[in-house]
Design an enzyme around this catalytic site. Structure first.
Site, PDB file in Angstrom:
ATOM      1  N   THR A  13     -14.234 -18.443   8.337  1.00  0.00           N
ATOM      2  CA  THR A  13     -14.607 -17.993   6.997  1.00  0.00           C
ATOM      3  C   THR A  13     -16.063 -17.595   6.885  1.00  0.00           C
ATOM      4  O   THR A  13     -16.406 -16.647   6.170  1.00  0.00           O
ATOM      5  CB  THR A  13     -14.296 -19.116   5.971  1.00  0.00           C
ATOM      6  OG1 THR A  13     -12.880 -19.282   5.921  1.00  0.00           O
ATOM      7  CG2 THR A  13     -14.789 -18.785   4.585  1.00  0.00           C
ATOM      8  N   CYS A 274      -0.753 -43.134   9.163  1.00  0.00           N
ATOM      9  CA  CYS A 274      -1.794 -43.514   8.199  1.00  0.00           C
ATOM     10  C   CYS A 274      -3.070 -42.738   8.487  1.00  0.00           C
ATOM     11  O   CYS A 274      -3.380 -42.411   9.627  1.00  0.00           O
ATOM     12  CB  CYS A 274      -2.115 -45.000   8.274  1.00  0.00           C
ATOM     13  SG  CYS A 274      -0.773 -46.009   7.679  1.00  0.00           S
TER      14      CYS A 274
HETATM   15  N1  ASP Z   1      -8.751 -19.847   7.880  1.00  0.00           N
HETATM   16  C1  ASP Z   1     -10.168 -20.059   8.099  1.00  0.00           C
HETATM   17  C2  ASP Z   1     -10.374 -20.390   9.557  1.00  0.00           C
HETATM   18  O1  ASP Z   1     -10.100 -21.478   9.951  1.00  0.00           O
HETATM   19  C3  ASP Z   1     -10.667 -21.159   7.222  1.00  0.00           C
HETATM   20  C4  ASP Z   1     -12.150 -21.429   7.315  1.00  0.00           C
HETATM   21  O2  ASP Z   1     -12.844 -21.021   8.207  1.00  0.00           O
HETATM   22  O3  ASP Z   1     -12.654 -22.131   6.389  1.00  0.00           O
HETATM   23  O4  ASP Z   1     -10.784 -19.559  10.321  1.00  0.00           O
END
Ligand code: ASP
Length: 337
Positions: A13, A274
């Site tokens: 992201t 858990c």
């Molecule tokens: N789908 C993204 C990834 O894992 C989520 C992220 O980076 O926050 O590349």
């Protein structure tokens, strides 16, 4: 001498851009960082070199070959830099950190994973703080292990888990305290840091095909269901059990399926469903029955660490007997043993 940090940008992201189908990996992260950070701020950061992977991925696409690439990349540059930052998607970051801890053992320099929940291109991004924080932590030569830095928390990589898909506090370390916190000052819990046991040991073998099949007990599970799973061509199975490692001990047929699979050389590891705590197979009769089938305890390892440890041990060519022994040994901080 000023410290030099190597930054590997693998995707995730942090560098993503909006597309018609949602966020997707975006290139030229250095340009984005330069846009976001004024020149004088950039100058005040630890010196770093950013290397962008040719194939940037959403980390949901992670495969063992990516782990091989990241580990080999760090190993090849190990002598040239004082610390390493890996920019990675959050979805599977806990797996990749865990895997790096097994592949890059006895580190004498920090390897810090980070990413973000909101991309750098968006106004409310958490990517800048995470990037700058990880970079600062990567200059600290007291850290000699793979860590995950996120939203001010520094955690041991192989103890960390993504526990929240929405909060900036996406990660926690349920069975081990945080190694440090970045508030106004960055403070480390020094007594919790992993101490390397000698010279760096880079164990870069990482088979492309998976060795491990995670399975989960559920109320009403049948022997037939389990038997079908054990027919799959995997060397190891993680069975996620109840509480301290308990299962349906009144189902003799199911216990026989487990016994037969272990006798055939399948490594079956008992891991609790858990969120916190450890497996103690002898606490209840319902756990002792599982132990008698040949299942080994996964203790308090996270699901991600256990998966990666098994993949690593089989990639190293170990026999089922050797793997069963190693599962109970704390190799790089993944267990409280
Ligand atoms: N789908 C993204 C990834 O894992 C989520 C992220 O980076 O926050 O590349």
């Amino acid at each position: 001498m000023a410290k030099r940090i190597y930054v590997a940008y693998t995707g995730g992201t942090i560098g993503m851009k909006p597309t018609d189908s949602g966020y997707a990996p975006g290139d030229n992260l250095m340009a984005l960082l330069s846009e976001k950070l004024p020149a004088d701020v950039m100058k005040s950061l630890p010196e770093f070199e950013l290397f962008e992977y040719e194939q940037l991925i959403d980390s949901s696409n992670i495969r063992p070959d990516n782990w091989k690439q990241i580990a080999s990349d760090i190993a090849a540059r190990y002598e040239d830099y004082d610390g390493f930052v890996v920019l990675h998607g959050t979805d599977t970051m806990a797996y990749s950190c865990s895997m790096m801890s097994f592949m890059l053992q006895n580190l004498n320099k920090p390897v810090i994973f980070t990413g973000s929940q909101i991309p750098l291109c968006e106004a409310r991004t958490d990517g800048l703080e995470n990037f700058v924080g990880a970079l600062s932590v990567a200059t600290d030569d007291r850290i000699k292990e793979v860590c995950l830095y996120f939203n001010g928390r520094l955690m041991r990589g192989n103890r960390s888990r993504k526990l929240n898909a929405y909060w900036f506090d996406a990660f926690d370390s349920p069975n081990y305290p945080w190694l440090g916190r970045a508030d106004i000052h960055i403070e480390l819990n020094e007594q919790l840091l992993w101490q390397s046991q000698g010279k760096e040991t880079f164990l870069l073998d990482c088979d492309s095909d998976p060795h491990v099949l995670p399975l989960c007990l559920f109320p009403g599970i049948t022997a037939q269901w389990l038997e079908t799973a054990f027919q799959q061509p995997y060397s190891a199975f993680i069975l996620r059990t109840y509480g301290t490692g308990n299962g349906p001990d009144q189902d003799q047929e199911l216990l026989k399926v487990l016994t037969d699979a272990s006798a055939k050389g399948k490594v079956i590891v008992n891991q609790t469903q858990c969120h916190r705590g450890t497996v103690r197979q002898g606490s209840y009769a319902a756990g002792s029955a599982l132990a008698r089938t040949g299942m080994v305890s996964g203790y308090d390892a996270t699901p991600e660490a256990l998966f990666c440890k098994l993949h690593h041990l089989f990639s190293m060519g170990m026999s089922p007997k050797q793997v069963r022994e190693q599962i109970g040994i704390n190799l790089c901080g993944e267990l409280s043993q």
